[in-house]
Scaffold this active site. Structure first.
Site, PDB file in Angstrom:
ATOM      1  N   ASP A 174       0.843  -1.197   0.000  1.00 43.25           N
ATOM      2  CA  ASP A 174       0.000   0.000   0.000  1.00 43.25           C
ATOM      3  C   ASP A 174       0.875   1.242   0.000  1.00 43.25           C
ATOM      4  O   ASP A 174       1.958   1.226   0.580  1.00 43.25           O
ATOM      5  CB  ASP A 174      -0.897  -0.015   1.259  1.00 43.25           C
ATOM      6  CG  ASP A 174      -2.186   0.742   1.063  1.00 43.25           C
ATOM      7  OD1 ASP A 174      -2.121   1.975   0.894  1.00 43.25           O
ATOM      8  OD2 ASP A 174      -3.262   0.110   1.069  1.00 43.25           O
ATOM      9  N   TYR A 207     -11.674   7.651 -12.692  1.00 44.53           N
ATOM     10  CA  TYR A 207     -11.950   6.404 -11.970  1.00 44.53           C
ATOM     11  C   TYR A 207     -12.765   5.439 -12.832  1.00 44.53           C
ATOM     12  O   TYR A 207     -12.367   4.285 -13.027  1.00 44.53           O
ATOM     13  CB  TYR A 207     -12.707   6.760 -10.697  1.00 44.53           C
ATOM     14  CG  TYR A 207     -13.040   5.605  -9.786  1.00 44.53           C
ATOM     15  CD1 TYR A 207     -12.061   5.013  -8.987  1.00 44.53           C
ATOM     16  CD2 TYR A 207     -14.347   5.120  -9.689  1.00 44.53           C
ATOM     17  CE1 TYR A 207     -12.379   3.970  -8.122  1.00 44.53           C
ATOM     18  CE2 TYR A 207     -14.667   4.082  -8.833  1.00 44.53           C
ATOM     19  CZ  TYR A 207     -13.681   3.507  -8.047  1.00 44.53           C
ATOM     20  OH  TYR A 207     -14.001   2.475  -7.201  1.00 44.53           O
ATOM     21  N   THR A 225     -20.204  -0.527  -1.001  1.00 41.37           N
ATOM     22  CA  THR A 225     -19.996  -1.383   0.179  1.00 41.37           C
ATOM     23  C   THR A 225     -19.555  -0.524   1.359  1.00 41.37           C
ATOM     24  O   THR A 225     -18.815   0.448   1.176  1.00 41.37           O
ATOM     25  CB  THR A 225     -18.946  -2.459  -0.162  1.00 41.37           C
ATOM     26  OG1 THR A 225     -19.469  -3.247  -1.243  1.00 41.37           O
ATOM     27  CG2 THR A 225     -18.673  -3.366   1.023  1.00 41.37           C
TER      28      THR A 225
HETATM   29  P1  NAD Z   1      -9.890   2.610   0.143  1.00 39.82           P
HETATM   30  O1  NAD Z   1      -9.610   3.980  -0.377  1.00 39.82           O
HETATM   31  O2  NAD Z   1     -10.148   2.448   1.600  1.00 39.82           O
HETATM   32  O3  NAD Z   1      -8.722   1.598  -0.250  1.00 39.82           O
HETATM   33  C1  NAD Z   1      -7.864   1.775  -1.338  1.00 39.82           C
HETATM   34  C2  NAD Z   1      -6.461   1.382  -0.879  1.00 39.82           C
HETATM   35  O4  NAD Z   1      -5.569   1.474  -1.992  1.00 39.82           O
HETATM   36  C3  NAD Z   1      -5.918   2.330   0.205  1.00 39.82           C
HETATM   37  O5  NAD Z   1      -5.287   1.576   1.202  1.00 39.82           O
HETATM   38  C4  NAD Z   1      -4.925   3.199  -0.563  1.00 39.82           C
HETATM   39  O6  NAD Z   1      -3.923   3.747   0.260  1.00 39.82           O
HETATM   40  C5  NAD Z   1      -4.409   2.215  -1.583  1.00 39.82           C
HETATM   41  N1  NAD Z   1      -3.867   2.856  -2.785  1.00 39.82           N
HETATM   42  C6  NAD Z   1      -4.420   3.848  -3.525  1.00 39.82           C
HETATM   43  N2  NAD Z   1      -3.611   4.168  -4.553  1.00 39.82           N
HETATM   44  C7  NAD Z   1      -2.519   3.348  -4.460  1.00 39.82           C
HETATM   45  C8  NAD Z   1      -1.320   3.221  -5.203  1.00 39.82           C
HETATM   46  N3  NAD Z   1      -1.075   3.998  -6.285  1.00 39.82           N
HETATM   47  N4  NAD Z   1      -0.414   2.301  -4.813  1.00 39.82           N
HETATM   48  C9  NAD Z   1      -0.634   1.529  -3.718  1.00 39.82           C
HETATM   49  N5  NAD Z   1      -1.745   1.617  -2.963  1.00 39.82           N
HETATM   50  C10 NAD Z   1      -2.677   2.521  -3.327  1.00 39.82           C
HETATM   51  O7  NAD Z   1     -11.124   2.075  -0.713  1.00 39.82           O
HETATM   52  P2  NAD Z   1     -11.917   0.683  -0.620  1.00 39.82           P
HETATM   53  O8  NAD Z   1     -13.349   0.999  -0.469  1.00 39.82           O
HETATM   54  O9  NAD Z   1     -11.267  -0.243   0.318  1.00 39.82           O
HETATM   55  O10 NAD Z   1     -11.723   0.160  -2.110  1.00 39.82           O
HETATM   56  C11 NAD Z   1     -10.793  -0.871  -2.435  1.00 39.82           C
HETATM   57  C12 NAD Z   1     -10.920  -1.221  -3.912  1.00 39.82           C
HETATM   58  O11 NAD Z   1     -12.255  -1.642  -4.189  1.00 39.82           O
HETATM   59  C13 NAD Z   1     -10.630  -0.049  -4.843  1.00 39.82           C
HETATM   60  O12 NAD Z   1      -9.915  -0.527  -5.956  1.00 39.82           O
HETATM   61  C14 NAD Z   1     -11.992   0.420  -5.272  1.00 39.82           C
HETATM   62  O13 NAD Z   1     -11.964   0.981  -6.564  1.00 39.82           O
HETATM   63  C15 NAD Z   1     -12.802  -0.871  -5.242  1.00 39.82           C
HETATM   64  N6  NAD Z   1     -14.226  -0.587  -5.011  1.00 39.82           N
HETATM   65  C16 NAD Z   1     -14.710  -0.320  -3.762  1.00 39.82           C
HETATM   66  C17 NAD Z   1     -16.061  -0.050  -3.592  1.00 39.82           C
HETATM   67  C18 NAD Z   1     -16.675   0.193  -2.239  1.00 39.82           C
HETATM   68  O14 NAD Z   1     -17.887   0.406  -2.169  1.00 39.82           O
HETATM   69  N7  NAD Z   1     -15.953   0.142  -1.138  1.00 39.82           N
HETATM   70  C19 NAD Z   1     -16.914  -0.031  -4.700  1.00 39.82           C
HETATM   71  C20 NAD Z   1     -16.373  -0.272  -5.954  1.00 39.82           C
HETATM   72  C21 NAD Z   1     -15.040  -0.579  -6.106  1.00 39.82           C
END
Ligand code: NAD
Ligand code: UDP
Length: 349
Positions: free
Chosen positions: A48, A163, A193
Site C-alpha cells: 500500500d 476512476y 460497500t
Molecule cells: P480505500 O480507499 O479504503 O482503499 C484503497 C487502498 O488502496 C488504500 O489503502 C490506498 O492507500 C491504496 N492505494 C491507492 N492508490 C494506491 C497506489 N497507487 N499504490 C498503492 N496503494 C494505493 O477504498 P476501498 O473501499 O477499500 O476500495 C478498495 C478497492 O475496491 C478499490 O480498488 C476500489 O476501486 C474498489 N471498489 C470499492 C467499492 C466500495 O464500495 N468500497 C466499490 C467499488 C469498487
C-alpha cells in the site's frame, strides 16, 4: 494444481502456505480481505502507498508471523525482495469520489500502470490475478438493475472519468493480458460497500452520514436525496471475493458483487438518524456532476457461478458500522474530523 487442505491450500510449489499479495491492503476493503486470507491459512503481503489506507487498519494483523506490510506505489514496478505469489488481489485505488478526484491523473495511472505492473508480476509468478472493479463502469445507467452484459453510460471527460474509465481500462487490460499470456484473471464489479474501517473522512455517503449523526452535525444530502444506491455489508463482499477466486480458471468474470436492496439517499439519512438517535438537521447541498441517479446490481451471475448472495440486513450492517465509528470518532485528529464535501457544494440545492 491446487489441493484443498482444510481452509488453506497447498500450492504447486509445495511451500505449505499459499502466498498472496493484497495491493491496497491497508484500505477499508483490503484490510478485511487480509484478515480473511490470514484466517484461511495464507501468507499475506499487504502492499500500500497509504494514500487512503492506514496502518491502524492492519496493525493487529502484524502479530501474525505470516503477515507483512510493504509500503509501495503500484504505479511503480514492484520492489525486489517479495516472495513468489500464488494469488494477487488488486484493490489499490482510492474509491471515494473526493479522494479519487483530488488527483485525477494519479487515479487514472493507478488503474492503468498499477494493474499492468501487477499483471506482469502475476505472469512471472504463475499467479492468479483478481481485479476490484466497480459498478461505476456502468456510469449513470440507462438499464436497471445493471447486469454484467450492460456496457454502461460513462461520461469519459467528466470529473468521475479518471476512476470510471480507469477501471474500465483496467478490466480491458486484465482480459487482454489474460488472453495474451495465459494469466488467470478474476474481475469483480463492486457495488457500494460499507462497514467498519471506513475512514471518518472517507467522503462516501454511509460514513459521512454516520459521522455527522454521531457528532450532531448537519447530515449533508447532495441534491434532493431521491437518487438510489444498493448498499452491501463488507463481510458479505469479502465472502464473494474468496468465492470468486475459487471459481474454475476459465471463469474470468466480470461479475457483479453487491446487495440488490435499493434505497434512496434520503431514506438512508432517515435510517442513520433513527439508529443513532441523533438530532442532526438535514441540509441539502449541490449534487456532484455526473452523480448516477440509480444503481442496483443484478447478481444472478454471482448466484450461478459463485453460489453467492449477500446475507447482512442493512440495519444490522449499519449498527455494526455505527458501533465502530462511536469507538473511533472521539479519537480522531481534529484535522480529520470534518467529512469532505464535493467541489462547489457550499450552496443549498
Ligand atoms: P480505500 O480507499 O479504503 O482503499 C484503497 C487502498 O488502496 C488504500 O489503502 C490506498 O492507500 C491504496 N492505494 C491507492 N492508490 C494506491 C497506489 N497507487 N499504490 C498503492 N496503494 C494505493 O477504498 P476501498 O473501499 O477499500 O476500495 C478498495 C478497492 O475496491 C478499490 O480498488 C476500489 O476501486 C474498489 N471498489 C470499492 C467499492 C466500495 O464500495 N468500497 C466499490 C467499488 C469498487
Ligand atoms: N452523497 C450524499 N451526501 C454525502 C455523500 C454522498 O448525499 O455526504 C450521495 C452522493 O451524491 C451519491 C450517493 O450519496 O448520490 C452515494 O455516494 P458515494 O460517494 O457514497 O458513492 P458513489 O457516488 O460512488 O456511489
Amino acid at each position: 494444481m491446487h489441493k484443498h487442505i482444510g481452509k488453506a491450500t497447498l500450492t504447486r510449489r509445495n511451500r505449505g502456505r499459499p502466498s498472496v499479495l493484497v495491493a491496497g491492503g491497508a484500505g477499508f476493503l483490503g484490510s478485511h480481505l487480509c484478515e480473511a486470507l490470514l484466517d484461511r491459512g495464507y501468507r499475506v503481503v499487504c502492499l500500500d502507498n497509504f494514500y487512503t489506507g492506514r496502518a491502524s487498519n492492519v496493525i493487529e494483523l502484524t502479530r501474525s508471523a505470516h503477515f507483512e506490510i510493504v509500503e509501495h506505489d503500484v504505479v511503480d514496478p514492484l520492489p525486489a525482495g517479495l516472495p513468489e505469489f500464488d494469488e494477487i488481489y488488486n484493490l489499490a485505488c482510492p474509491a471515494s469520489p473526493p479522494h479519487y478526484q483530488a488527483d485525477p491523473l494519479k487515479t487514472a495511472m493507478t488503474c492503468a500502470w498499477g494493474t499492468m505492473n501487477l499483471l506482469e508480476r502475476a505472469r512471472k509468478d504463475g499467479a492468479k490475478l483478481f481485479l476490484a472493479s466497480t459498478s461505476e463502469v456502468y456510469g449513470d445507467p440507462d438499464i436497471h438493475p445493471q447486469p454484467e452484459s450492460y456496457f454502461g453510460n460513462v461520461n469519459m471527460v467528466g470529473p468521475r472519468a479518471c476512476y470510471d474509465e480507469g477501471k474500465r481500462f483496467a478490466e480491458t487490460l486484465c482480459i487482454d493480458y489474460g488472453r495474451a499470456h495465459g494469466v488467470p484473471v478474476k474481475i469483480v464489479r463492486i457495488f457500494n460497500t460499507y462497514g467498519p474501517r471506513m475512514r471518518a473522512d472517507d467522503g462516501r455517503v454511509v460514513s459521512n452520514f454516520i459521522v455527522q449523526a454521531i457528532k450532531g452535525e448537519p447530515i449533508t444530502i447532495y441534491g434532493r436525496g431521491d437518487q438510489t444506491r444498493s448498499f452491501c455489508y463488507v463481510d458479505d463482499l469479502i465472502a464473494g471475493f474468496l468465492s470468486m477466486m475459487e471459481t474454475p480458471e476459465s471463469f474470468t468474470g466480470p461479475v457483479n458483487l453487491g446487495n440488490p436492496a435499493e434505497i434512496t439517499v434520503a431514506h438512508l439519512a432517515r435510517v442513520v438518524l433513527a439508529l443513532t438517535g441523533s438530532e442532526s438537521q438535514v441540509v441539502y447541498r449541490v449534487r456532484p456532476v455526473d452523480d448516477p441517479c440509480r444503481r442496483r446490481p443484478d447478481i444472478s451471475l454471482a448466484g450461478r457461478m459463485l453460489g453467492w448472495e449477500p446475507e447482512t440486513e442493512l440495519l444490522i450492517g449499519l449498527e455494526n458500522t455505527i458501533d465502530y465509528f462511536r469507538q473511533t470518532v472521539e479519537r480522531l485528529d481534529p484535522l480529520d474530523r470534518r467529512a469532505p464535501q464535493p467541489a462547489g457544494s457550499g450552496m443549498v440545492a
